[in-house]
Write a protein that holds these residues in place. Structure first.
Motif, PDB file in Angstrom:
ATOM      1  N   ALA A 190      -5.058   6.879   6.235  1.00 44.24           N
ATOM      2  CA  ALA A 190      -6.494   6.583   5.607  1.00 44.24           C
ATOM      3  C   ALA A 190      -7.572   6.653   7.051  1.00 44.24           C
ATOM      4  O   ALA A 190      -7.507   6.619   8.254  1.00 44.24           O
ATOM      5  CB  ALA A 190      -5.907   5.332   5.653  1.00 44.24           C
ATOM      6  N   LEU A 247      -1.263   7.119   2.482  1.00 40.37           N
ATOM      7  CA  LEU A 247      -2.664   7.153   2.489  1.00 40.37           C
ATOM      8  C   LEU A 247      -3.847   8.203   2.567  1.00 40.37           C
ATOM      9  O   LEU A 247      -5.071   8.177   3.103  1.00 40.37           O
ATOM     10  CB  LEU A 247      -3.463   5.804   3.167  1.00 40.37           C
ATOM     11  CG  LEU A 247      -2.167   4.253   2.970  1.00 40.37           C
ATOM     12  CD1 LEU A 247      -3.053   3.442   3.983  1.00 40.37           C
ATOM     13  CD2 LEU A 247      -2.967   4.189   1.234  1.00 40.37           C
ATOM     14  N   HIS A 295      -8.813   0.830  -0.953  1.00 37.05           N
ATOM     15  CA  HIS A 295      -7.786  -1.379  -0.277  1.00 37.05           C
ATOM     16  C   HIS A 295      -8.478  -1.892   0.093  1.00 37.05           C
ATOM     17  O   HIS A 295      -9.426  -1.256   1.155  1.00 37.05           O
ATOM     18  CB  HIS A 295      -6.320   0.150  -0.205  1.00 37.05           C
ATOM     19  CG  HIS A 295      -5.703   0.677  -1.278  1.00 37.05           C
ATOM     20  ND1 HIS A 295      -5.066  -0.018  -2.122  1.00 37.05           N
ATOM     21  CD2 HIS A 295      -5.335   1.852  -1.228  1.00 37.05           C
ATOM     22  CE1 HIS A 295      -4.310   1.779  -2.692  1.00 37.05           C
ATOM     23  NE2 HIS A 295      -4.957   2.502  -1.918  1.00 37.05           N
ATOM     24  N   ALA A 353      -7.540   8.426   1.321  1.00 36.68           N
ATOM     25  CA  ALA A 353      -8.039   6.349   0.643  1.00 36.68           C
ATOM     26  C   ALA A 353      -9.120   6.054   2.082  1.00 36.68           C
ATOM     27  O   ALA A 353      -8.716   6.583   2.933  1.00 36.68           O
ATOM     28  CB  ALA A 353      -6.632   6.079   0.375  1.00 36.68           C
ATOM     29  N   VAL A 365      -9.854   1.961   3.861  1.00 39.85           N
ATOM     30  CA  VAL A 365      -9.103   1.210   3.448  1.00 39.85           C
ATOM     31  C   VAL A 365     -10.319   0.813   4.783  1.00 39.85           C
ATOM     32  O   VAL A 365     -10.262   0.832   5.915  1.00 39.85           O
ATOM     33  CB  VAL A 365      -7.253   0.912   4.225  1.00 39.85           C
ATOM     34  CG1 VAL A 365      -7.499  -0.222   4.397  1.00 39.85           C
ATOM     35  CG2 VAL A 365      -6.769   2.203   3.400  1.00 39.85           C
ATOM     36  N   LEU A 423       0.760  -1.213   0.132  1.00 43.77           N
ATOM     37  CA  LEU A 423       0.047   0.133   0.031  1.00 43.77           C
ATOM     38  C   LEU A 423       0.992   0.973   0.081  1.00 43.77           C
ATOM     39  O   LEU A 423       1.997   1.534   0.100  1.00 43.77           O
ATOM     40  CB  LEU A 423      -1.053  -0.342   1.004  1.00 43.77           C
ATOM     41  CG  LEU A 423      -1.678  -0.811   1.123  1.00 43.77           C
ATOM     42  CD1 LEU A 423      -2.212  -2.140   0.935  1.00 43.77           C
ATOM     43  CD2 LEU A 423      -3.417  -0.676   2.191  1.00 43.77           C
TER      44      LEU A 423
END
Length: 234
Positions: A92, A68, A136, A71, A73, A64
């Motif tokens: 994230a 992040l 992700h 993002a 996840v 990854l």
């Protein structure tokens, strides 16, 4: 990203296995798992499991981006939350889900105060479409008790809701794991943990070809811990 696979696409045995896993981790093995995922002293055998899990988690997280921010996840089967904390530290927005409410409580308690606004914890089925879509997904050792058919359905469903990759692990079909598998089946179900189902990783990768591009990320073999990581990008 494609339309999510319907929940009924799962093999009928999935729910039974999921319920056994929940019972084991939420009522039988919570204290053992809490200790294993901490810095507390453990037996030599469990120390190899701890080291192996640390190495596998690092391998998966390395797939990854380091940054992040922005993002979303999914930590599917978050356990005691070690990967959850790392994902949140990278910026994230993390949805951390585990079938065991007890493990979710441990993960939530351990999460550093400064990261709490980035994580939504949930106890339940990590495959639920109600969790939404993601950039992700990581699923570390959370599909190890399921058949190839169930793993395929699970990964196809997750990949359909994921823009980037779904990174997950399975127990590889080795001589040692197969011996343990047969030995485990000799004990009454009530007296043992759920039995891992070793997978032929090449066959599994081919079965997952319809879900997207499959990448072999490699294997961690450390004492009594052995696990193989794959990634599917829709």
């Amino acid at each position: 990203m494609r339309d999510a696979a319907p929940i009924h696409a799962m093999h009928p045995a999935y729910e039974g296995t999921r319920d056994r896993v929940e019972h084991y981790f939420d009522r039988t093995a919570t204290q053992v798992w809490e200790r294993l995922t901490s810095d507390a002293p453990v037996s030599r055998i469990r120390a190899t499991v701890r080291e192996g899990r640390d190495r596998m988690r690092g391998l998966m997280l390395d797939t990854l981006p380091a940054d992040l921010r922005g993002a979303r996840v999914l930590d599917a089967g978050c356990g005691a939350g070690q990967a959850t904390a790392e994902l949140a530290a990278r910026g994230a927005e993390v949805v951390a889900v585990d079938i065991s409410p007890s493990l979710v409580a441990i993960a939530e308690r351990r999460l550093p105060e400064g990261l709490r606004g980035r994580v939504a914890f949930s106890a339940g089925d990590m495959l639920s479409p109600a969790l939404g879509s993601f950039d992700h997904v990581i699923a570390m050792d959370s599909l190890i008790y399921y058949s190839r058919a169930d793993i395929r359905a699970a990964i196809e469903g997750l990949a359909a809701r994921t823009v980037g990759g779904v990174v997950f692990t399975v127990p590889p079909r080795t001589g040692l794991l197969m011996a343990m598998w047969y030995a485990g089946k000799a004990f009454p179900r009530a007296d043992r943990s759920p039995v891992m189902v070793p997978q032929h990783t090449g066959r599994l990768a081919r079965a997952l070809g319809g879900a997207g591009r499959v990448r072999d990320l490699g294997r961690v073999n450390c004492g009594f811990y052995i696990s193989h990581a794959l990634e599917v990008v829709a």
